[in-house]
Design an enzyme around this catalytic site. Structure first.
Site, PDB file in Angstrom:
ATOM      1  N   ARG A  94      38.589  45.027  36.884  1.00  7.77           N
ATOM      2  CA  ARG A  94      39.834  44.424  37.362  1.00  7.77           C
ATOM      3  C   ARG A  94      40.786  45.469  37.943  1.00  7.77           C
ATOM      4  O   ARG A  94      41.482  45.214  38.927  1.00  7.77           O
ATOM      5  CB  ARG A  94      40.519  43.665  36.217  1.00  7.77           C
ATOM      6  CG  ARG A  94      39.823  42.344  35.877  1.00  7.77           C
ATOM      7  CD  ARG A  94      40.342  41.778  34.577  1.00  7.77           C
ATOM      8  NE  ARG A  94      39.907  40.409  34.365  1.00  7.77           N
ATOM      9  CZ  ARG A  94      40.039  39.755  33.222  1.00  7.77           C
ATOM     10  NH1 ARG A  94      40.594  40.362  32.169  1.00  7.77           N
ATOM     11  NH2 ARG A  94      39.631  38.504  33.104  1.00  7.77           N
TER      12      ARG A  94
ATOM     13  N   ASP B  57      32.491  32.759  35.902  1.00  3.84           N
ATOM     14  CA  ASP B  57      31.744  31.573  35.493  1.00  3.84           C
ATOM     15  C   ASP B  57      32.627  30.339  35.319  1.00  3.84           C
ATOM     16  O   ASP B  57      32.140  29.276  34.932  1.00  3.84           O
ATOM     17  CB  ASP B  57      30.971  31.834  34.190  1.00  3.84           C
ATOM     18  CG  ASP B  57      31.861  32.352  33.077  1.00  3.84           C
ATOM     19  OD1 ASP B  57      33.070  32.545  33.315  1.00  3.84           O
ATOM     20  OD2 ASP B  57      31.348  32.572  31.962  1.00  3.84           O
TER      21      ASP B  57
ATOM     22  N   ASP C  30      43.292  41.772  28.012  1.00  2.00           N
ATOM     23  CA  ASP C  30      44.144  40.886  28.799  1.00  2.00           C
ATOM     24  C   ASP C  30      45.498  40.691  28.136  1.00  2.00           C
ATOM     25  O   ASP C  30      46.532  40.650  28.806  1.00  2.00           O
ATOM     26  CB  ASP C  30      43.450  39.539  29.020  1.00  2.00           C
ATOM     27  CG  ASP C  30      42.798  38.985  27.758  1.00  2.00           C
ATOM     28  OD1 ASP C  30      42.918  39.623  26.694  1.00  2.00           O
ATOM     29  OD2 ASP C  30      42.164  37.921  27.846  1.00  2.00           O
TER      30      ASP C  30
END
Length: 941
Positions: A75, A93, A181
């Site tokens: 990322r 996905d 995250d």
């Protein structure tokens, strides 16, 4: 500048990558307005080649091919080259809603915000689950960065980030592989000036079917990363408070003087503790000693920060251990174990033994010993299932292992497991909590199977459960529960029974039920490993087999047969009391109750909420066959007070009540002993979940609605157990008598008459190959009236063969204009019923509609056009798509190829299997069978 940079880290993502990329490039936002940066993070599969194939068609796709470095590294590589005004992180996905990018951008731009938070849902191949824990947050006009609800949504994919803020503060994801995250989000969050919510489902999160629990892939390194991430999260929050509140010289001062700051920081810690305890600590037996100690030290350090009130609240969630004494020694945990589970196996049942053992070692109750035969130790080690709470006994039989384990048991509770049964992750934890709170000698859990995708209770467990509702402490039906594997015992109770494990299981369970204080639960925790048809072989003995077979036999009945009569012990407690808070409600209730005192009319009442003033479907087909006095009471919901009174009076004063749907008035008032209720149901087969397995009502309300049924008519023998479970009624009240409206499919005279009617009105159909498209509705918010299939009708019209015509038969709730214009060979038909058009058709095209069951009786091709298959909420009974009598097509190209190649329109054995499984009782005489029962009863026979 691009409006949005979409950043996707892809590692070995070939299985679902194309679905994901399609959802990203089929956005309503123009491709020129956003860029898609996909980082191939050292994949060893076909991920890169799939990406390259998309690059040819989409110039806004940028591919970075790098060595594997983990999601943070990938990322960050995307952030380094991103040019968009905003950044959107996405997984390789998941699936993006078509209007997601434009909706997010328009909202965040209009509100001049730094961060947008939206909604998402979770799906797998079986179902879609809405996530509601963000509802309160996203409804706010403006979201405070210190709103604690944000702490429970660390996903990046339901958020849009202002890129200039990321670059201003040089923000990147930390070099860890778990909760990175959350660490990135909070660093960004505390720099935001304005945050906005979006009440819109942005994306669909894919949950894999093989995930037994959220902890399935936890490793020591991830635990360490999680601790690191939450240290960063807590530090970011503390720094932010000191920036925003310069009057405090330290975070300790801020905590002491500002309750809001104190509570917010405690919430961060509380969430961290809940995850460490509920996801990591429960992995105790799979962790090494150093990781356990690291985890326990971190838990203890965080507990020291919290005040007593928060700790007390946290303790309620973990009654199985003391937060003041978190064990780090495996010897201490075994010494304080609550449960012993004994499991026997040998080489003859090795596969099932390993499945069952695997489910035991994954239990989230760590204070548990598992006893297995020493002869299986090498195989257990080979399968990688060896852990320190496994105890090995030198036993050569199940009986010997159980007796030895019981004799040596030092835990308060015990279960005698079986290789045929697997246990859900929380089975023993729930049993422990129930046994600890209640004075039960044992808990029996119903056993489930997975033939219909999601687990369903086995018929035998359902019958055993129902027999106990009838108030019988022990009865012959409990022979269908002849296993010890579903019982969680108090050790002292079992020892006092002096069980001889060499006896047949029914004798052992009989002793338990006869002498114990117990509860029978249907929590869906235990799963039978083999096909459900073999369960009878698992539980039956020579002594019990004849009784079980006789019980299951679909015997002829009358409406006076004892097995279908109303049982107050079984159903009486289900009634729901009407509200009587106002004088108006009290007056209505008094009036309605008075109808029970009126004379009973010798009439058959057809009552339905499906139409106004007339009957449809099964009720309409049956009505002409009923002799004597009959009346119709049909009115769509909602009902005004006067209509409600009229329907209640009709129900309470009619000898026989026939319905085809939910009739809410049946849940309020008990009928008289001589009244009978026949449920025809409005659908054949069993497609979508219904009754208590798929209701919008509360479960007590749903069960009360069906409690007074005497007879439920179904289309096939295999459906009896499904309907008995759905309506929570006795299995013997469900009979395979057929589906009345399917009689039409065997009536050649009627089919020809229907053809003549339709051809008279539509002569252009004569000689054509008629393709009927009968889709089901879609829920768009609370609106079902709009239907917009993913079809290019211009192209479809050109592609159809010269002799083909496509007739679209909308579901009755669909009100919009489906076609953009008129076509000679594609029409929307609303003048005759879908059933009528199916009778004259050559092929059916549908998606998730139950019309497939009756159409299959025609033995004609069925195509399933399911363009939204990945995200459609599939609460299905049947295995989808394995059970279907035709193939599934997910895009227009596939469907058109099938439609325009007649040589592919060949019926296979799947059609016959489908009819045999779901429609075996439909033979053209359903109305006669059901009417004969009603007419005989009305005639006093």
């Amino acid at each position: 500048m691009k409006k949005i940079s979409v950043i996707i880290a892809a590692y070995n993502a070939e299985e679902y990558l194309s679905e994901t990329m399609d959802s990203i490039f089929l956005q309503t936002m123009d491709n020129s307005e956003y860029e898609v940066i996909v980082i191939n993070d050292g994949s060893s599969d076909n991920t890169l080649s799939i990406l390259n194939s998309y690059k040819k068609n989409y110039p806004n796709l940028i591919i970075i091919d790098k060595e594997n470095g983990g999601p943070s590294s990938a990322r960050n590589a995307g952030l380094d080259i991103a040019q968009g005004e905003y950044v959107f992180f996405f997984d390789a996905d998941d699936l993006l809603e078509p209007e997601a990018l434009s909706t997010m951008y328009d909202t965040i731009s209009e509100k001049h915000s730094d961060l947008l938070i939206g909604k998402y849902d979770i799906f797998n191949r079986h179902t879609t689950i809405e996530i509601h824990n963000l509802d309160d947050l996203i409804e706010l006009e403006e979201i405070d960065k210190y709103n604690t609800d944000i702490l429970w949504t660390f996903s990046l994919s339901n958020k849009l980030f202002r890129r200039s803020l990321i670059e201003k503060y040089h923000l990147r994801l930390p070099p860890i592989s778990y909760s990175e995250d959350g660490a990135f989000l909070t660093q960004f969050l505390y720099r935001c000036s304005k945050i906005v919510g979006l009440d819109y489902i942005i994306f669909h999160y894919r949950r894999y079917d093989d995930m037994d629990s959220i902890t399935a892939s936890i490793s020591p390194s991830k635990i360490k990363d999680y601790i690191t991430a939450h240290q960063m999260i807590l530090h970011s929050a503390e720094e932010s408070f000191l920036r925003d509140y310069p009057e405090y010289s330290s975070i300790d001062d801020a905590r002491e003087q500002n309750p809001d700051i104190h509570n917010y920081l405690n919430t961060i810690i509380q969430k961290q503790l809940q995850i460490m305890l509920n996801q990591f600590y429960i992995q105790f037996w799979s962790l090494d000693s150093n990781t356990i100690q690291l985890l326990v030290d971190e838990i203890n350090n965080k507990l020291k920060i919290l005040d007593m009130k928060v700790i007390s609240t946290l303790s309620l969630s973990f009654p199985e251990f003391s937060l003041y004494d978190i064990k780090s020694s495996k010897e201490d945990v075994l010494k304080n174990a609550f449960f012993t589970a004994a499991l026997y196996g040998d080489r003859t049942n090795k596969d099932n033994f390993m499945k069952s053992l695997d489910s035991l070692i994954k239990q989230n109750l760590i204070f548990m010993k598992i006893v297995v035969p020493v002869s299986m130790k090498a195989d257990i080690e080979k399968e990688g299932l060896l852990q320190d709470n496994l105890l090995f006994e030198d036993s050569n039989s199940k009986e010997e292992l159980f007796a030895t384990t019981l004799n040596n048991a030092q835990t308060p509770y015990i279960t005698f497991c079986d290789a045929e049964i697997t246990y859900a992750v929380g089975s023993f934890r729930l049993a422990y909590r129930q046994l600890m709170k209640q004075q039960y000698d044992f808990i029996s859990e119903g056993i489930y199977h997975k033939e219909y995708d999601n687990p369903q209770p086995l018929l035998f467990s359902k019958i055993a459960s129902t027999s106990l509702k009838n108030g019988k402490k022990y009865n012959p039906s409990l022979s269908m529960d002849a296993t010890l594997a579903n019982k969680f015992f108090c050790v002292n109770f079992v020892k006092n029974l002096h069980l001889d494990f060499s006896e047949e299981i029914p004798e052992l369970t009989k002793s338990c039920y006869a002498k114990g204080n117990y509860v029978y639960r249907l929590d869906g925790l235990l799963l039978y490993n083999n096909k459900k048809e073999t369960f009878i072989d698992y539980i039956a003995t020579d002594k019990t087999l004849s009784f079980i077979k006789e019980y299951l036999k679909d015997k002829p009945i009358t409406l006076n047969s004892p097995e279908i009569l109303y049982s107050p012990a079984e159903s009486g407690m289900k009634f729901r009391l009407l509200s009587d808070e106002t004088e108006e409600e009290q007056a209505w209730n008094k009036k309605a109750a008075s109808f029970s005192k009126k004379p009973l009319k010798n009439q058959v009442l057809f009552v339905s909420p499906r139409a106004d003033g007339h009957l449809e479907g099964n009720a309409k087909a049956l009505y002409p066959f009923i002799k004597g006095k009959k009346t119709i009471c049909a009115k769509r919901l909602p009902h005004n007070p006067q209509t409600a009174l009229e329907m209640t009076e009709a129900i309470l004063t009619s000898k026989v009540i026939v319905t085809d749907d939910y009739v809410k008035y049946l849940r309020y008032f008990p009928l008289r002993p001589e009244q009978r209720v026949i449920q025809l149901w409005h659908a054949c087969g069993a497609f979508k979940k219904f009754g208590q397995r798929g209701t919008n009502l509360s479960l007590p309300e749903d069960r009360a609605t069906h409690a007074q049924y005497n007879l439920v008519c179904v289309s096939g023998e295999n459906l009896r157990s499904i309907y008995a479970d759905a309506f929570d009624i006795n299995y013997n009240k469900v009979k395979a008598l057929g589906c009345p409206r399917t009689d039409d499919y065997f009536n050649k005279h009627l089919i020809n008459k229907t053809k003549r009617k339709i051809y008279f009105r539509h002569p252009s159909l004569i000689g054509k190959s008629v393709l009927v498209y009968a889709p089901t509705f879609r829920d768009v918010g609370c609106d079902r009236s709009e239907f917009h299939p993913e079809l290019d009708f211009d192209r479809l019209s050109k592609d159809l063969l010269p002799n083909q015509v496509l007739l679209i038969c909308p579901h009755p709730v669909m009100k919009n204009d489906i076609l953009p214009k008129k076509y000679k060979n594609i029409r929307v038909m609303r003048d005759f019923s879908t059933n009528d058009y199916m009778l004259i058709s050559d092929m059916l095209i549908t998606d998730y509609s139950s019309v497939i069951f009756e159409y299959a009786l025609l033995r004609k091709p069925i195509a399933f056009f399911c363009y939204d298959l990945p995200t459609y909420d599939r609460g299905f009974y049947l295995n989808y798509p394995e059970d279907l009598p035709g193939d599934v097509y997910t895009n227009q190209e596939e469907l058109t190829d099938y439609l325009t190649h007649p040589e592919k329109h060949i019926l296979t054995n799947k059609m016959n299997s489908f009819v045999d499984k779901y429609m075996s009782a439909c033979d053209g005489h359903s109305c006669e069978r059901i009417a004969n029962l009603i007419n005989s009863y009305m005639e006093g026979k």
